[in-house]
Design an enzyme around this catalytic site. Structure first.
Site, PDB file in Angstrom:
ATOM      1  CG  HIS A  30     -16.864   9.829  16.135  1.00  0.00           C
ATOM      2  ND1 HIS A  30     -15.719  10.581  16.252  1.00  0.00           N
ATOM      3  CD2 HIS A  30     -17.745  10.581  15.431  1.00  0.00           C
ATOM      4  CE1 HIS A  30     -15.895  11.743  15.633  1.00  0.00           C
ATOM      5  NE2 HIS A  30     -17.116  11.769  15.140  1.00  0.00           N
ATOM      6  N   PRO A 119     -10.259  12.219   6.810  1.00  0.00           N
ATOM      7  CG  PRO A 119      -9.204  13.825   5.506  1.00  0.00           C
ATOM      8  CD  PRO A 119      -8.946  12.862   6.617  1.00  0.00           C
ATOM      9  CG  ASN A 186     -23.416   1.614  10.328  1.00  0.00           C
ATOM     10  OD1 ASN A 186     -23.961   2.501   9.693  1.00  0.00           O
ATOM     11  ND2 ASN A 186     -22.228   1.781  10.911  1.00  0.00           N
ATOM     12  CB  ILE A 188     -26.580   4.748  10.712  1.00  0.00           C
ATOM     13  CG1 ILE A 188     -27.802   3.888  11.048  1.00  0.00           C
ATOM     14  CG2 ILE A 188     -26.629   6.062  11.484  1.00  0.00           C
ATOM     15  CD1 ILE A 188     -29.141   4.554  10.820  1.00  0.00           C
ATOM     16  CG  HIS A 260     -21.562   9.039  13.852  1.00  0.00           C
ATOM     17  ND1 HIS A 260     -20.846   8.226  12.998  1.00  0.00           N
ATOM     18  CD2 HIS A 260     -20.886  10.220  13.897  1.00  0.00           C
ATOM     19  CE1 HIS A 260     -19.794   8.886  12.543  1.00  0.00           C
ATOM     20  NE2 HIS A 260     -19.802  10.097  13.071  1.00  0.00           N
ATOM     21  NE  ARG A 351       5.648  19.723 -22.018  1.00  0.00           N
ATOM     22  CZ  ARG A 351       4.678  19.396 -22.858  1.00  0.00           C
ATOM     23  NH1 ARG A 351       3.733  18.564 -22.485  1.00  0.00           N
ATOM     24  NH2 ARG A 351       4.639  19.911 -24.078  1.00  0.00           N
ATOM     25  CD  GLU A 405      -7.004  13.889 -12.533  1.00  0.00           C
ATOM     26  OE1 GLU A 405      -6.847  14.325 -13.697  1.00  0.00           O
ATOM     27  OE2 GLU A 405      -8.088  13.416 -12.111  1.00  0.00           O
ATOM     28  CG  HIS A 467      -7.276  22.560 -19.307  1.00  0.00           C
ATOM     29  ND1 HIS A 467      -8.647  22.551 -19.282  1.00  0.00           N
ATOM     30  CD2 HIS A 467      -6.899  21.262 -19.499  1.00  0.00           C
ATOM     31  CE1 HIS A 467      -9.084  21.311 -19.469  1.00  0.00           C
ATOM     32  NE2 HIS A 467      -8.052  20.516 -19.580  1.00  0.00           N
TER      33      HIS A 467
END
Length: 565
Positions: A30, A119, A186, A188, A260, A351, A405, A467
């Site tokens: 890139h 990511p 930019n 783009i 790009h 828990r 989250e 859930h």
């Protein structure tokens, strides 16, 4: 002192040439962002970033996060020019197997790279974690010891991703004033102009989050310099610098989505010709380094001055011990003795046992800081007697992430990467899906984040199938380097938390119950559970083997007893 314009121009030109040459040699990559942000990077690294290339892990360095990780050649060029151990030969091996210049930056592979970015949006979340860690530690050790900024370079894609929005919202709430995000605006993306899908006023959105926003020409060194100075002088809010740039600047494809990625040979030749560059690939003129000559000396001086302040601070025994336990990750010698003894307790949810363990450990493990995505009371993650972290008061150890989250996971990675914090973050197990990209990156980066996931089975009452985490434990187990513990009672929960604390090379997920479970009988359950699997009930001549985890172990145990008659 501002760098001479001709020196900055020589540096920017070198970045552009190295970029097109490296991508051409690799056959893929890139070029758009490095060509468009060469001036931004040159000003930041040569004049503003507090760093010591001779010691990339100096604790009080400024952090730089390239959230738009596809533009990695910008970072590799800057690291080389600044004097890090990234050679021209390394750049010539861009994207090749085994090189220290991979396609996207990877922490631990390249000196000076602070986090693994790929990511989009994750880097912005990591940067918020860096900035939050800095404030938490400055509160404990003083600004003479911990006092640095976090810079991030983000793209249009980062601004579209929800994870970045979640993290930025929390940063504005906490007013993390030493966080500076430069937005490469930019216009783009890969599919064309951003307005095909993205027309919002990003500056106003960040102002609504509580950020201080500036708009500049990203190709004008003086405007870049002024904006960074303004950001450094105001620590009341986090900063967004909207830098208008041209993607692929100086190439024939400037301003288009074609810029790009990879340029054709003809385009690379035309770019080099336009830049008046006649040297063979991966050769630089001495003038390319001129802007960066003061960097190593300045970094060494700042580093040595900090070391003296640190030594003076650590002359106090209590502060020295705190530094060892937080920054050096030293666990108490009597760690096993700190865990509660649940062998004689009545039935309790795992828990609930986890909450008791967190509080038992808190006093002796000061780096243990964490919280929940608006479910602290249900996840049992609150450290009793400690406040919620808030603007103006970072002494607390309870982090209120809100219903975020995705952002919580990325921020947790930043907390670990910064150093000094052993975070735990929590939500219902079913919502681990929202955190999966961050969990996967923690696994790739060997980060010891602890995930407290509660409500681990279909026994979550009347909330319904939305859930009920039917497939989630199995899905988490498929992530390489993620250890998943699903304890069957409070005693096994001790083993799970112990394993999480002792682990330094990757994250740990705890899948915990809402419903009460009877503690298992017999000696050494805690030690047996450390193996990950063991025989709870044996038979002289077994005809059937029953295997279970978590809350199903109690049911299976009763079934086995019934079958045994």
């Amino acid at each position: 002192m501002p760098t001479a314009p001709e020196a900055l121009q020589a540096a920017a030109t070198a970045i552009r040439v190295l970029t097109v040459d490296a991508v051409r040699a690799a056959g893929i990559g890139h070029v758009g962002l490095p060509l468009g942000c060469a001036e931004i990077g040159s000003v930041l690294f040569s004049e503003f970033l507090k760093h010591d290339p001779a010691d990339p892990k100096w604790f009080d360095r400024d952090r730089f996060v390239l959230s738009a990780g596809h533009g990695s050649m910008l970072l590799y060029s800057l690291l080389h020019l600044s004097g890090y151990e990234v050679s021209l030969e390394d750049i010539g091996q861009f994207r090749q197997l085994g090189s220290n210049t991979p396609g996207h930056p990877e922490v631990g592979h390249t000196p000076g790279v602070e986090t693994t970015t790929g990511p989009l949006g994750q880097g912005v979340g990591n940067a918020v974690g860096f900035a939050l860690a800095e404030r938490l530690l400055a509160e404990r050790f003083g600004e003479g010891v911990v006092n640095h900024r976090t810079y991030a370079l983000a793209s249009d894609g980062d601004m579209m991703e929800g994870v970045a929005s979640e993290a930025a919202s929390l940063a504005g709430h906490l007013r993390l004033g030493k966080l500076i995000v430069i937005y490469d605006d930019n216009g783009i993306t890969i599919d064309g102009k951003t307005d095909v899908a993205f027309k919002e006023d990003t500056a106003k959105r960040f102002e609504a989050y509580g950020w201080h926003v500036q708009k500049i020409d990203g190709h004008d060194p003086e405007q870049i310099r002024t904006a960074l100075k303004n950001a450094g002088a105001n620590e009341e809010k986090p900063h967004l610098i909207v830098a208008k740039t041209q993607i692929g600047f100086s190439s024939p494809k400037v301003g288009t989505n074609t810029a790009h990625g990879h340029l054709s040979d003809a385009d690379v030749d035309a770019t080099r010709l336009g830049l008046k560059w006649e040297l063979t690939p991966f050769k630089l003129l001495d003038t390319a380094y001129e802007a960066f000559k003061p960097v190593r000396a300045r970094g060494k001086q700042e580093h040595e001055a900090w070391q003296k302040r640190l030594d003076a601070a650590l002359a106090k025994p209590e502060l020295k011990e705190l530094w060892e336990r937080m920054v050096e990750r030293k666990l108490p010698a009597n760690l096993d003795a700190l865990f509660p003894d649940f062998s004689k307790e009545k039935a309790m949810a795992t828990r609930q046992a986890s909450g008791k363990i967190i509080n038992a450990l808190a006093a002796e493990v000061p780096s243990l800081i964490g919280g929940s995505a608006d479910l602290a009371g249900s996840n049992n993650t609150t450290i009793s007697g400690s406040k919620v972290v808030a603007y103006g008061d970072f002494a607390g150890r309870n982090l209120a992430f809100g219903v975020r989250e995705h952002g919580m996971g990325a921020i947790a990675n930043g907390l670990v990467l910064h150093g000094g914090i052993r975070p735990y973050v929590a939500t219902f197990l079913v919502f681990s899906d929202y955190m999966r990209p961050s969990i996967r990156l923690a696994s790739l980066m060997d980060l010891p984040v602890t995930y407290v996931f509660t409500h681990d089975s279909i026994f979550v009452g009347e909330d319904g199938p939305t859930h009920q985490p039917v497939e989630h434990v199995a899905a988490l187990r498929t992530i390489p380097n993620l250890q998943v513990w699903r304890p069957g009672d409070a005693r096994e929960t001790v083993a799970a938390w112990r394993g999480a604390l002792l682990r330094t090379g990757g994250p740990t997920a705890l899948a915990l119950t809402r419903q009460n479970l009877e503690p298992f009988e017999g000696p050494g359950i805690e030690e047996k559970a450390r193996r990950g699997g063991y025989v709870l009930l044996d038979a002289a001549e077994p005809e059937l083997v029953i295997v279970a985890t978590g809350s199903e172990v109690s049911i299976s145990l009763e079934a086995a007893k019934t079958l045994n008659g």
